[in-house]
Design a protein around this motif. Sequence first.
Motif, PDB file in Angstrom:
ATOM      1  N   PHE A   1      36.855  31.159  49.790  1.00 20.65           N
ATOM      2  CA  PHE A   1      38.049  30.451  49.477  1.00 20.65           C
ATOM      3  C   PHE A   1      37.881  29.027  49.864  1.00 20.65           C
ATOM      4  CE2 PHE A   1      42.023  28.749  49.865  1.00 20.65           C
ATOM      5  CZ  PHE A   1      42.911  28.885  48.595  1.00 20.65           C
ATOM      6  N   GLY A   2      37.513  28.773  51.068  1.00 23.51           N
ATOM      7  CA  GLY A   2      37.632  27.318  51.477  1.00 23.51           C
ATOM      8  C   GLY A   2      36.506  26.416  50.776  1.00 23.51           C
ATOM      9  N   THR A   3      35.488  27.252  50.209  1.00 23.68           N
ATOM     10  CA  THR A   3      34.442  26.132  49.572  1.00 23.68           C
ATOM     11  C   THR A   3      34.071  26.427  47.841  1.00 23.68           C
ATOM     12  OG1 THR A   3      33.021  28.074  50.025  1.00 23.68           O
ATOM     13  CG2 THR A   3      33.035  26.338  51.749  1.00 23.68           C
ATOM     14  N   ALA A   4      34.889  27.426  47.384  1.00 25.13           N
ATOM     15  CA  ALA A   4      35.043  27.477  46.057  1.00 25.13           C
ATOM     16  C   ALA A   4      35.326  26.400  45.331  1.00 25.13           C
ATOM     17  CB  ALA A   4      35.881  28.962  45.621  1.00 25.13           C
ATOM     18  N   GLU A   5      34.858  26.071  44.042  1.00 28.65           N
ATOM     19  CA  GLU A   5      35.216  24.960  43.472  1.00 28.65           C
ATOM     20  C   GLU A   5      36.100  25.203  42.679  1.00 28.65           C
ATOM     21  OE1 GLU A   5      30.531  22.832  43.100  1.00 28.65           O
ATOM     22  OE2 GLU A   5      31.729  23.854  41.253  1.00 28.65           O
ATOM     23  N   MET A   6      36.538  26.230  42.486  1.00 28.41           N
ATOM     24  CA  MET A   6      38.087  26.812  41.756  1.00 28.41           C
ATOM     25  C   MET A   6      38.209  28.311  41.903  1.00 28.41           C
ATOM     26  SD  MET A   6      36.472  26.539  37.519  1.00 28.41           S
ATOM     27  CE  MET A   6      37.936  27.214  36.994  1.00 28.41           C
ATOM     28  N   LEU A   7      39.176  28.766  41.276  1.00 28.56           N
ATOM     29  CA  LEU A   7      39.525  30.205  41.403  1.00 28.56           C
ATOM     30  C   LEU A   7      38.988  30.659  39.880  1.00 28.56           C
ATOM     31  CD1 LEU A   7      43.068  30.111  43.040  1.00 28.56           C
ATOM     32  CD2 LEU A   7      40.709  30.261  43.889  1.00 28.56           C
ATOM     33  N   TYR A   8      38.844  31.798  39.972  1.00 26.05           N
ATOM     34  CA  TYR A   8      38.114  32.724  38.894  1.00 26.05           C
ATOM     35  C   TYR A   8      38.827  33.964  38.529  1.00 26.05           C
ATOM     36  CZ  TYR A   8      34.435  29.678  40.280  1.00 26.05           C
ATOM     37  OH  TYR A   8      33.756  28.611  40.802  1.00 26.05           O
ATOM     38  N   ILE A   9      38.846  34.248  37.113  1.00 27.13           N
ATOM     39  CA  ILE A   9      39.786  35.720  36.855  1.00 27.13           C
ATOM     40  C   ILE A   9      38.646  36.528  36.326  1.00 27.13           C
ATOM     41  CG2 ILE A   9      41.339  36.510  35.102  1.00 27.13           C
ATOM     42  CD1 ILE A   9      43.128  33.894  34.989  1.00 27.13           C
ATOM     43  N   ASP A  10      38.705  37.662  36.812  1.00 26.83           N
ATOM     44  CA  ASP A  10      37.912  38.752  36.327  1.00 26.83           C
ATOM     45  C   ASP A  10      38.199  39.248  34.888  1.00 26.83           C
ATOM     46  OD1 ASP A  10      36.416  41.034  35.805  1.00 26.83           O
ATOM     47  OD2 ASP A  10      36.965  42.049  37.656  1.00 26.83           O
ATOM     48  N   PRO A  11      37.428  39.035  33.960  1.00 28.50           N
ATOM     49  CA  PRO A  11      37.764  39.345  32.601  1.00 28.50           C
ATOM     50  C   PRO A  11      38.126  40.735  32.341  1.00 28.50           C
ATOM     51  CG  PRO A  11      35.491  38.672  32.421  1.00 28.50           C
ATOM     52  CD  PRO A  11      36.217  38.218  34.022  1.00 28.50           C
ATOM     53  N   THR A  12      37.261  41.623  33.225  1.00 31.43           N
ATOM     54  CA  THR A  12      37.420  43.236  32.920  1.00 31.43           C
ATOM     55  C   THR A  12      38.621  43.623  33.547  1.00 31.43           C
ATOM     56  OG1 THR A  12      35.990  43.556  35.065  1.00 31.43           O
ATOM     57  CG2 THR A  12      34.649  43.228  32.853  1.00 31.43           C
ATOM     58  N   THR A  13      39.291  43.049  34.612  1.00 28.66           N
ATOM     59  CA  THR A  13      40.457  43.368  35.243  1.00 28.66           C
ATOM     60  C   THR A  13      41.871  42.901  34.792  1.00 28.66           C
ATOM     61  OG1 THR A  13      39.143  43.740  37.339  1.00 28.66           O
ATOM     62  CG2 THR A  13      41.222  43.750  37.788  1.00 28.66           C
TER      63      THR A  13
END
Length: 505
Positions: free
Chosen positions: A33-45
């Motif tokens: 979390f601390g290094t991710a450039e953004m958050l991501y949504i899992d399209p299959t879920t």
Amino acid sequence: MPHVVTQACCGDASCVYACPVNCIHPTPDEPGFGTAEMLYIDPTTCVDCGACVTACPVGAIVPGHRLKPEQTRFAEVNAAQYGANSILGEVRFPVDMAKRLPLAPVATPGPLRAGPQHVAIVGSGPSAMYAADELLRLPNVTITMYERLDAPFGLARYGVAPDHTATRAVMHLFDDIARHERLRILLGVEVGRDLTVDELRARHDAVFWAGGAATDRPLGVAGTDAVGFAAATSLVGWYNDHPDFADAQFDLSAPRVIVIGNGNVALDVARILTADPTGLESTTIARGALDTLRRKGIREVVVVGRRGPREAAFTLPELIGLVDHQDPTIFVDPADLVGVTADPDNITEQEKLALLREISQRTYTTEELARPTIRFAFGLAPAEIRTENGTVSGVRFARNTIAADGTATPTGEILDIDAGLVLSSVGYHGVAVPGLPFDEQSGVIPNDAGRVVDGDIPVPGVYVTGWIKRGPNGFIGTNKTDSAQSVASWRHDVETRSGRLSRGN
């Protein structure tokens, strides 16, 4: 069709807690979390319920079928993070595992086991506002916020590019927090000028310092005192109408500008300097700056990094925004990408290098070549700001060779690039606070989970949050979890009596 997180993502993770199926990662409890450039949504879920859309403070989440043409890459960016053996930070998320992860926990604070608490917060930027939001969940807390400027919200107001209207929308959330009946904001009050830290400590049960990183890292080469050299952040303050830069002047008549450093601020500056001023008229850009931009003579902005493209400091979302949104013609020398390979376990790095390669292979029409251009240059370390009669004439660079681990080693080759304006964008640095300990090297106030410490000894009742706590990294929303940690430390101390001050009045 699944929802998609786009460039405006501020990383405050409100969407994580709103999602009923835990399809948004990394969560604040996951290592990446601390290094991710953004958050991501899992399209299959994703079940396409839209709960995350309502929770997002900057409008970064869009239904897949409503993506604008310049946002379509983000569908692939989101999906790529959930492919077989893909990773987010240090945690792998194969699709079948992602569906079985537990929901992110939502902290619901119970009542504070103490009497009324009057808390001071110094600063009113994102970290201060998120700390206030966390504190105001407790009914026996009142807050006085001290802001030296005549308007609140710090970098959210004065640091975000004027054309990034979605990101600037986080101020609507801060407006809601600011209207709380138990929060009082005192504008135009500077700690150190109008009152001291000791006076603050005497008046309040606790003090949270949220003053940010208020200065730039020095470039450390000769010539930085010349006319025509400036910190990129001063240009940002100028076009964002920051009162500290109300009298600043920038000569934009020369055909070339060099930006030393290639983080997101550097890309913002390059984009604004090459943009068609007509497209900025509807933004919040300072009117004086807009008038100067209308008369500019800039034909090229060169964005220079001392290491290679793999180590470039800009984020993938920022690069996508530059490539797919804007007018300027962008160049990357294919030679800079020869032999450069991404970490096979780092999806973001792979996507970033793939996009740089795409840019390097582009061809342009005569009309496109007539536009102001942005040119990326890698492996060049500034050795000297060249001057003539006290005015900038360009930069002398030492060429580096870049090892597989990112180490830059001088080759002995020297390259001179002419320019009429040189901007340094090599990072922020905190400023010492009279009355509090300070680590000059890292530019932060020493702390343990937000508790200010002097050596190994806690400073009673004094806490810190934001860039002055952790250094200048992360995004606007990163301050949400950062501030929550500091407030949790304060609450623990109050309830164990270890953090309460002896108030003078």
